[in-house]
Scaffold this motif. Sequence first.
Motif, PDB file in Angstrom:
ATOM      1  N   GLU A  99       0.828  -1.214   0.000  1.00 33.95           N
ATOM      2  CA  GLU A  99       0.000   0.000   0.000  1.00 33.95           C
ATOM      3  C   GLU A  99       0.859   1.260   0.000  1.00 33.95           C
ATOM      4  OE1 GLU A  99      -3.409   2.159   2.820  1.00 33.95           O
ATOM      5  OE2 GLU A  99      -2.753   0.098   3.243  1.00 33.95           O
ATOM      6  N   LEU A 100       1.880   1.291   0.873  1.00 34.90           N
ATOM      7  CA  LEU A 100       2.739   2.464   0.957  1.00 34.90           C
ATOM      8  C   LEU A 100       3.589   2.627  -0.297  1.00 34.90           C
ATOM      9  CD1 LEU A 100       3.874   2.249   4.692  1.00 34.90           C
ATOM     10  CD2 LEU A 100       2.538   4.090   3.647  1.00 34.90           C
ATOM     11  N   THR A 101       4.034   1.514  -0.860  1.00 33.51           N
ATOM     12  CA  THR A 101       4.828   1.578  -2.092  1.00 33.51           C
ATOM     13  C   THR A 101       4.028   2.218  -3.214  1.00 33.51           C
ATOM     14  OG1 THR A 101       6.137  -0.379  -1.502  1.00 33.51           O
ATOM     15  CG2 THR A 101       6.047   0.212  -3.824  1.00 33.51           C
ATOM     16  N   ASP A 102       2.786   1.820  -3.369  1.00 36.14           N
ATOM     17  CA  ASP A 102       1.926   2.405  -4.400  1.00 36.14           C
ATOM     18  C   ASP A 102       1.744   3.898  -4.162  1.00 36.14           C
ATOM     19  OD1 ASP A 102       1.635  -0.040  -5.617  1.00 36.14           O
ATOM     20  OD2 ASP A 102      -0.323  -0.485  -4.708  1.00 36.14           O
ATOM     21  N   GLU A 103       1.532   4.271  -2.898  1.00 39.32           N
ATOM     22  CA  GLU A 103       1.299   5.676  -2.561  1.00 39.32           C
ATOM     23  C   GLU A 103       2.538   6.525  -2.835  1.00 39.32           C
ATOM     24  OE1 GLU A 103      -0.739   8.187   1.121  1.00 39.32           O
ATOM     25  OE2 GLU A 103      -0.011   6.151   1.458  1.00 39.32           O
ATOM     26  N   VAL A 104       3.706   6.009  -2.418  1.00 40.07           N
ATOM     27  CA  VAL A 104       4.963   6.740  -2.616  1.00 40.07           C
ATOM     28  C   VAL A 104       5.267   6.904  -4.098  1.00 40.07           C
ATOM     29  CG1 VAL A 104       7.473   6.584  -2.328  1.00 40.07           C
ATOM     30  CG2 VAL A 104       5.954   6.132  -0.386  1.00 40.07           C
ATOM     31  N   ARG A 105       5.062   5.851  -4.871  1.00 38.29           N
ATOM     32  CA  ARG A 105       5.334   5.927  -6.314  1.00 38.29           C
ATOM     33  C   ARG A 105       4.350   6.842  -7.025  1.00 38.29           C
ATOM     34  NH1 ARG A 105       6.540  -0.559  -7.249  1.00 38.29           N
ATOM     35  NH2 ARG A 105       8.749  -0.492  -6.661  1.00 38.29           N
ATOM     36  N   TYR A 106       3.090   6.791  -6.618  1.00 37.89           N
ATOM     37  CA  TYR A 106       2.075   7.625  -7.252  1.00 37.89           C
ATOM     38  C   TYR A 106       2.396   9.113  -7.073  1.00 37.89           C
ATOM     39  CZ  TYR A 106      -2.457   9.734  -8.293  1.00 37.89           C
ATOM     40  OH  TYR A 106      -3.453  10.524  -8.803  1.00 37.89           O
ATOM     41  N   HIS A 107       2.853   9.466  -5.872  1.00 36.35           N
ATOM     42  CA  HIS A 107       3.156  10.870  -5.579  1.00 36.35           C
ATOM     43  C   HIS A 107       4.604  11.257  -5.900  1.00 36.35           C
ATOM     44  CE1 HIS A 107      -0.585  12.073  -3.470  1.00 36.35           C
ATOM     45  NE2 HIS A 107      -0.663  10.798  -3.171  1.00 36.35           N
ATOM     46  N   GLY A 108       5.413  10.292  -6.270  1.00 33.79           N
ATOM     47  CA  GLY A 108       6.794  10.589  -6.621  1.00 33.79           C
ATOM     48  C   GLY A 108       7.630  11.048  -5.434  1.00 33.79           C
ATOM     49  N   VAL A 109       7.352  10.520  -4.256  1.00 35.63           N
ATOM     50  CA  VAL A 109       8.095  10.909  -3.054  1.00 35.63           C
ATOM     51  C   VAL A 109       9.513  10.341  -3.111  1.00 35.63           C
ATOM     52  CG1 VAL A 109       8.223  10.715  -0.539  1.00 35.63           C
ATOM     53  CG2 VAL A 109       6.014  11.021  -1.663  1.00 35.63           C
ATOM     54  N   LYS A 110      10.489  11.188  -2.875  1.00 29.73           N
ATOM     55  CA  LYS A 110      11.885  10.769  -2.986  1.00 29.73           C
ATOM     56  C   LYS A 110      12.605  10.688  -1.641  1.00 29.73           C
ATOM     57  CE  LYS A 110      12.614  12.574  -7.656  1.00 29.73           C
ATOM     58  NZ  LYS A 110      11.203  12.936  -7.897  1.00 29.73           N
ATOM     59  N   TYR A 111      11.965  11.217  -0.577  1.00 30.71           N
ATOM     60  CA  TYR A 111      12.669  11.286   0.708  1.00 30.71           C
ATOM     61  C   TYR A 111      11.815  10.787   1.872  1.00 30.71           C
ATOM     62  CZ  TYR A 111      15.330  14.475  -2.232  1.00 30.71           C
ATOM     63  OH  TYR A 111      16.041  15.012  -3.272  1.00 30.71           O
ATOM     64  N   PHE A 112      12.444   9.998   2.715  1.00 32.83           N
ATOM     65  CA  PHE A 112      11.848   9.564   3.980  1.00 32.83           C
ATOM     66  C   PHE A 112      12.658  10.197   5.112  1.00 32.83           C
ATOM     67  CE2 PHE A 112      10.798   5.170   1.953  1.00 32.83           C
ATOM     68  CZ  PHE A 112       9.814   5.758   1.177  1.00 32.83           C
ATOM     69  N   LEU A 113      11.987  10.652   6.146  1.00 32.71           N
ATOM     70  CA  LEU A 113      12.655  11.191   7.327  1.00 32.71           C
ATOM     71  C   LEU A 113      12.452  10.222   8.478  1.00 32.71           C
ATOM     72  CD1 LEU A 113      11.667  14.992   7.168  1.00 32.71           C
ATOM     73  CD2 LEU A 113      13.552  13.793   6.028  1.00 32.71           C
ATOM     74  N   ALA A 114      13.553   9.753   9.065  1.00 39.32           N
ATOM     75  CA  ALA A 114      13.483   8.757  10.134  1.00 39.32           C
ATOM     76  C   ALA A 114      14.541   9.058  11.176  1.00 39.32           C
ATOM     77  CB  ALA A 114      13.686   7.352   9.562  1.00 39.32           C
ATOM     78  N   GLU A 115      14.431   8.414  12.343  1.00 38.85           N
ATOM     79  CA  GLU A 115      15.486   8.509  13.348  1.00 38.85           C
ATOM     80  C   GLU A 115      16.423   7.322  13.184  1.00 38.85           C
ATOM     81  OE1 GLU A 115      14.580   7.863  17.425  1.00 38.85           O
ATOM     82  OE2 GLU A 115      12.755   6.740  16.983  1.00 38.85           O
ATOM     83  N   GLU A 116      17.644   7.484  13.658  1.00 35.03           N
ATOM     84  CA  GLU A 116      18.672   6.464  13.468  1.00 35.03           C
ATOM     85  C   GLU A 116      18.275   5.107  14.031  1.00 35.03           C
ATOM     86  OE1 GLU A 116      22.061   5.020  11.897  1.00 35.03           O
ATOM     87  OE2 GLU A 116      21.443   7.115  11.710  1.00 35.03           O
ATOM     88  N   THR A 117      17.566   5.100  15.163  1.00 30.40           N
ATOM     89  CA  THR A 117      17.195   3.835  15.790  1.00 30.40           C
ATOM     90  C   THR A 117      15.997   3.172  15.112  1.00 30.40           C
ATOM     91  OG1 THR A 117      15.817   5.019  17.387  1.00 30.40           O
ATOM     92  CG2 THR A 117      18.084   4.514  18.048  1.00 30.40           C
ATOM     93  N   GLY A 118      15.398   3.833  14.140  1.00 32.25           N
ATOM     94  CA  GLY A 118      14.228   3.279  13.468  1.00 32.25           C
ATOM     95  C   GLY A 118      14.501   2.874  12.033  1.00 32.25           C
ATOM     96  N   ARG A 119      15.655   2.287  11.792  1.00 31.55           N
ATOM     97  CA  ARG A 119      16.068   1.962  10.433  1.00 31.55           C
ATOM     98  C   ARG A 119      15.185   0.913   9.749  1.00 31.55           C
ATOM     99  NH1 ARG A 119      20.994   3.060   8.216  1.00 31.55           N
ATOM    100  NH2 ARG A 119      22.389   4.398   9.420  1.00 31.55           N
TER     101      ARG A 119
END
Length: 329
Positions: free
Chosen positions: A258-278
């Motif tokens: 589901e998230l892959t489809d959403e990210v590709r549809y919107h052309g999202v290129k960046y994720f923001l995360a914390e180091e401990t949540g890899r």
Amino acid sequence: MFRRKLGIVFGIMLVFSIAGACLVSAFGKRKTEEAEDGLLVAASFYPVWIITENVCAGVEGVHVVNLTQNHKGCLHDYQLTAADMLTLETADIFVINGGGMELFIEEIAGKVPELRVIDTCSGMDLLESGGHSHEHGAPAAAAKSSPADPADDSGHTMNGHVWMDPVRYQQQIRTAAAALGAADPAHAARYNENAERYCGEVAALWDEYRDVTAALNGTEVVLFHDAFYYLCDACGMEVLHGVDMDADTALSAGEIAELTDEVRYHGVKYFLAEETGRAAAEQLAAETGAQVIYLNPLTEGGAAADSYLQGMRENLELLTGLTEQKDGL
């Protein structure tokens, strides 16, 4: 022989029990003497400790302690320990973040009703918690919340990670200083002076973000920590989706699809995360080709009063690198 050995074991246990009781007694006595010598101010966790340490800097007779100093991360599921309760029973003031961050506050109110609590989010507009999409990818709408209840009247869960927005952070600082001054009028002027000095440093830091904010305005991102909603809100980034999960929890196959489809549809290129949540971030990045930027949510760090400024400047460097990549596309 068996009885003699059993007697030795019980003897050792008795010695350790007495020693433990003496340590608790000594700890309690030290805290009591410290409080009698001045004002003992407890801060709920790391970002609140930084605020309190700066506001109380150099104020004679004021002792600041971090209640949850051995705890890493946010306090969502934190359980108070016996040592925590001993600290709060001897403290004069308890400074909290508020915004639903300290869910144990009701337990404290029941056990230490005379403790004066300062909510640094009091009167502040809070963002709704992440974990779902919003029209045009915008961060959740602002709403107000009480410190003990993380949900507003409509049932929406509030996001208490306000310190990641330098403007709201300054409001927290001034709220803490005003409340400390009301509790300790003899030093009110000094609390206010310290607050304005520290707010000036934070404002100067925020000025350093100006170019990055202009470059990132409107950039769509996916978040893997609720704290980054506030940074995105401050910088004008649009949050397509917030993945609300524990640091090392893996995404299910259905969620990834589901998230892959959403990210590709919107052309999202960046994720923001914390180091401990890899785990979750890299799992989805592998499916979409997006880049993960690991930022510091400032929920833990060194015992230095300028740790917030240092951490936010490190975040600025990472975001500056992101804008340079955008310019090169």
